[in-house]
Design a protein around this motif. Structure first.
Motif, PDB file in Angstrom:
ATOM      1  N   GLY A 130       0.647  -1.343   0.083  1.00  0.00           N
ATOM      2  CA  GLY A 130      -0.096   0.198  -0.139  1.00  0.00           C
ATOM      3  C   GLY A 130       0.999   1.208   0.011  1.00  0.00           C
ATOM      4  N   ASN A 131       2.223   0.998  -0.273  1.00  0.00           N
ATOM      5  CA  ASN A 131       3.071   2.395  -0.545  1.00  0.00           C
ATOM      6  C   ASN A 131       2.778   3.080  -1.588  1.00  0.00           C
ATOM      7  OD1 ASN A 131       4.972   3.559   1.212  1.00  0.00           O
ATOM      8  ND2 ASN A 131       6.468   2.958  -0.696  1.00  0.00           N
ATOM      9  N   VAL A 132       2.254   2.681  -2.658  1.00  0.00           N
ATOM     10  CA  VAL A 132       2.128   3.313  -3.880  1.00  0.00           C
ATOM     11  C   VAL A 132       0.680   4.112  -4.122  1.00  0.00           C
ATOM     12  CG1 VAL A 132       2.243   3.305  -6.464  1.00  0.00           C
ATOM     13  CG2 VAL A 132       3.910   1.760  -5.298  1.00  0.00           C
ATOM     14  N   LEU A 133       0.709   5.240  -4.259  1.00  0.00           N
ATOM     15  CA  LEU A 133      -0.505   6.135  -4.445  1.00  0.00           C
ATOM     16  C   LEU A 133      -0.550   6.248  -6.211  1.00  0.00           C
ATOM     17  CD1 LEU A 133       1.214   7.430  -1.636  1.00  0.00           C
ATOM     18  CD2 LEU A 133      -1.217   8.498  -1.456  1.00  0.00           C
ATOM     19  N   TRP A 134      -1.637   5.638  -6.792  1.00  0.00           N
ATOM     20  CA  TRP A 134      -1.903   5.548  -8.102  1.00  0.00           C
ATOM     21  C   TRP A 134      -2.944   6.496  -8.489  1.00  0.00           C
ATOM     22  CZ3 TRP A 134      -6.302   3.651 -11.005  1.00  0.00           C
ATOM     23  CH2 TRP A 134      -6.140   3.630 -12.292  1.00  0.00           C
ATOM     24  N   CYS A 135      -2.457   7.630  -9.309  1.00  0.00           N
ATOM     25  CA  CYS A 135      -3.306   8.699  -9.853  1.00  0.00           C
ATOM     26  C   CYS A 135      -3.471   8.628 -11.175  1.00  0.00           C
ATOM     27  CB  CYS A 135      -2.664   9.770  -9.400  1.00  0.00           C
ATOM     28  SG  CYS A 135      -2.264  10.032  -7.508  1.00  0.00           S
ATOM     29  N   SER A 136      -4.745   9.309 -11.584  1.00  0.00           N
ATOM     30  CA  SER A 136      -4.767   9.122 -12.973  1.00  0.00           C
ATOM     31  C   SER A 136      -6.039   9.991 -13.315  1.00  0.00           C
ATOM     32  CB  SER A 136      -5.018   7.728 -13.656  1.00  0.00           C
ATOM     33  OG  SER A 136      -4.954   7.819 -15.408  1.00  0.00           O
ATOM     34  N   SER A 137      -6.231  10.266 -14.564  1.00  0.00           N
ATOM     35  CA  SER A 137      -7.722  10.945 -14.904  1.00  0.00           C
ATOM     36  C   SER A 137      -8.249  10.750 -16.415  1.00  0.00           C
ATOM     37  CB  SER A 137      -7.519  12.536 -14.475  1.00  0.00           C
ATOM     38  OG  SER A 137      -7.085  13.296 -15.719  1.00  0.00           O
ATOM     39  N   VAL A 138      -9.076  11.540 -16.854  1.00  0.00           N
ATOM     40  CA  VAL A 138      -9.261  11.299 -18.357  1.00  0.00           C
ATOM     41  C   VAL A 138      -8.966  12.951 -19.011  1.00  0.00           C
ATOM     42  CG1 VAL A 138     -11.545   9.844 -17.910  1.00  0.00           C
ATOM     43  CG2 VAL A 138     -11.743  12.348 -18.021  1.00  0.00           C
ATOM     44  N   SER A 139      -8.086  13.631 -18.417  1.00  0.00           N
ATOM     45  CA  SER A 139      -7.914  14.881 -18.744  1.00  0.00           C
ATOM     46  C   SER A 139      -6.764  14.788 -20.146  1.00  0.00           C
ATOM     47  CB  SER A 139      -6.850  15.690 -17.948  1.00  0.00           C
ATOM     48  OG  SER A 139      -7.929  15.915 -16.775  1.00  0.00           O
ATOM     49  N   LYS A 140      -6.178  13.604 -20.292  1.00  0.00           N
ATOM     50  CA  LYS A 140      -5.310  13.683 -21.571  1.00  0.00           C
ATOM     51  C   LYS A 140      -6.055  12.735 -22.720  1.00  0.00           C
ATOM     52  CE  LYS A 140      -2.269  16.168 -19.408  1.00  0.00           C
ATOM     53  NZ  LYS A 140      -2.048  17.512 -19.965  1.00  0.00           N
TER      54      LYS A 140
END
Length: 470
Positions: free
Chosen positions: A305-315
């Motif tokens: 649980g050490n990785v904070l995965w971030c994303s979006s639909v902006s690109k």
């Protein structure tokens, strides 16, 4: 022979066949799986063979088709060099050039090579409008009420389902929605960092990441970065004792378009976990791969649980919708508290609409078309650069994403080139924007997310002609 050298031996053999004419431009190469069987190697080693050949401009990948001998290899455009930033922490403000360049966003009188988003002409705008109307009908009170702090359930459920494509195996309860990708990164940095802490970031990297880190009082160490394979493991090892946080864009980072091999991602996750250093992973470009398979994320190697995965639909879908998310691992409660303080709730209607767009399969259809367009654009750009830019120009070898990195001779200052280009109604992104240090003055980033046309080709020629003047 070790696997580390075996991939080079295999790549050299194929390269020799291409250069001698045994394999000709347009010929299809064996698949990754076939290469594994023929040489008794792993999938990762086979992929490294193809990355090595791509780095030499000898082959190119085509979505859902495989690898082919490049028609561009005759130009022999050299590969951009590995960055070598100082490994001393920096907390100085970025160059004011960033403000000048991004002030051009939205200007219809300019050709915006400088803005790293897909053109609206490449986005399914009419279908998205219908989804917004549908969302107002389906949501209670038409979406006017607050939604739960963790975010829209349909969106979280669909993002979790899609994580199986990169072996993420997320559940809807693992996710927190945000107002876009930068909001996701901001919440992560606020939750985990404090003024005076030091964060490691790729070099070069998206200017907004540097600005965000500095605005929160963090000091920044820039990591040496290869234009094909991302940060160097040795560079990271040298600063582990100095850093409190790490933020990386492992898949098709901007401005290089590099993609870290799986074994590098696994090693980075292990090294940081051993020292309890959180890794914030920005996967905003992960769906824009040029090959046949979406790359894995660092999160898929995370067991603690050490990785904070971030994303979006902006690109990929709608930059202005501001729809993003985080899988924060063991830091979930911290993130939820911060979201309550800073936002309380996401925009219900928009998040519901995007969730439904993912659910119906319309997103997959759109993204396949967008990937094909971007890869074709990359090939067109490379043709134009080879034909019109100064001799000795180097480029990156993006395997996905929206960016192409250009490195000129050291005597060319791209800040001067920007001033000349803007008079021709062309906006470029000078390399100095992508670092806090005095480097990359001879470099620039071009966005490949504009619809290709004869006019766009002419604009690239104008940029090349102006560079020759310098």
């Amino acid at each position: 022979m070790s696997k580390g050298f075996l991939y080079r031996e295999i790549a050299d053999g194929i390269a020799g066949q291409i250069r001698s004419g045994v394999l000709k431009a347009g010929d299809k190469l064996p698949s990754v799986r076939t290469l594994c069987i023929e040489h008794g190697i792993s999938m990762n080693t086979a992929k490294r063979v193809f990355w090595e050949l791509e780095a030499q401009s000898l082959i190119a990948s085509k979505p859902q088709s495989g690898f082919f001998v490049s028609r561009l290899q005759r130009y022999k455009l050299p590969l951009a060099e590995v960055s070598r930033p100082s490994l001393i922490a920096n907390d100085k403000e970025p160059d004011e050039l960033i403000s000048r360049v991004y002030a051009n966003i939205g200007r219809n009188d300019l050709t915006l090579f400088s803005v790293g988003i897909p053109s609206g002409n490449l986005l399914p705008l009419a279908k998205l409008k219908k989804e917004i109307l549908q969302a107002t009908r389906e949501l209670q009170q038409g979406g006017a009420e607050y939604e739960p702090p963790q975010g829209n359930i349909k969106l979280r459920r669909m993002v979790a389902a899609r994580s199986l494509a990169w072996e993420g195996d997320l559940h809807e309860d693992d996710l927190v929605t945000t107002s876009g990708g930068m909001n996701a990164l901001s919440l992560c940095l606020m939750a985990l960092g404090k003024p005076g802490d030091t964060i490691a970031i790729e070099s070069p990297c998206y200017p907004g990441v540097f600005q965000l880190a500095l605005s929160l009082g963090l000091k920044v160490i820039e990591l040496p970065t290869h234009p094909v394979t991302g940060i160097t493991i040795e560079g990271l090892k040298k600063v582990l004792h100095k850093i409190d946080l790490c933020l990386l864009i492992p898949n098709f980072n901007t401005p290089l378009g590099s993609c870290m091999p799986d074994e590098h991602k696994e090693e980075v996750v292990r090294l940081l976990a051993e020292r309890n250093i959180p890794l914030i992973e920005d996967d905003i470009y992960g769906d824009l791969f040029f090959g046949t398979q979406r790359p894995r994320c660092c999160k898929s190697f995370d067991t603690e649980g050490n990785v904070l995965w971030c994303s979006s639909v902006s690109k990929t879908l709608a930059p202005g919708y501001r729809v993003g998310w985080i899988a924060p691992g063991r830091h979930k409660e911290k993130l939820l508290k911060l979201k309550l303080v800073h936002a309380l709730s996401s925009t219900s209607v928009v998040h519901e609409a995007v969730g439904n767009f993912l659910k119906t399969g319309r997103y997959d259809h759109h993204i396949q078309q967008l990937r094909r367009t971007l890869q074709t654009n990359y090939q067109h750009y490379t043709d134009a650069i080879a034909a019109y830019f100064p001799e000795g120009t180097r480029t990156s070898r993006p395997q996905g994403g929206l960016a192409l990195w250009i490195a000129f001779d050291k005597k060319i200052d791209t800040r001067e080139l920007y001033d000349l280009a803007i008079r021709k109604h062309i906006s470029i992104a000078p390399g100095r924007m992508f670092t806090l240090q005095n480097q990359f003055e001879n470099c620039m980033r071009l966005c490949i997310g504009l619809p290709w046309s004869d006019e766009l080709k002419f604009k690239l020629k104008q940029v090349g002609d102006l560079a020759k003047m310098l």
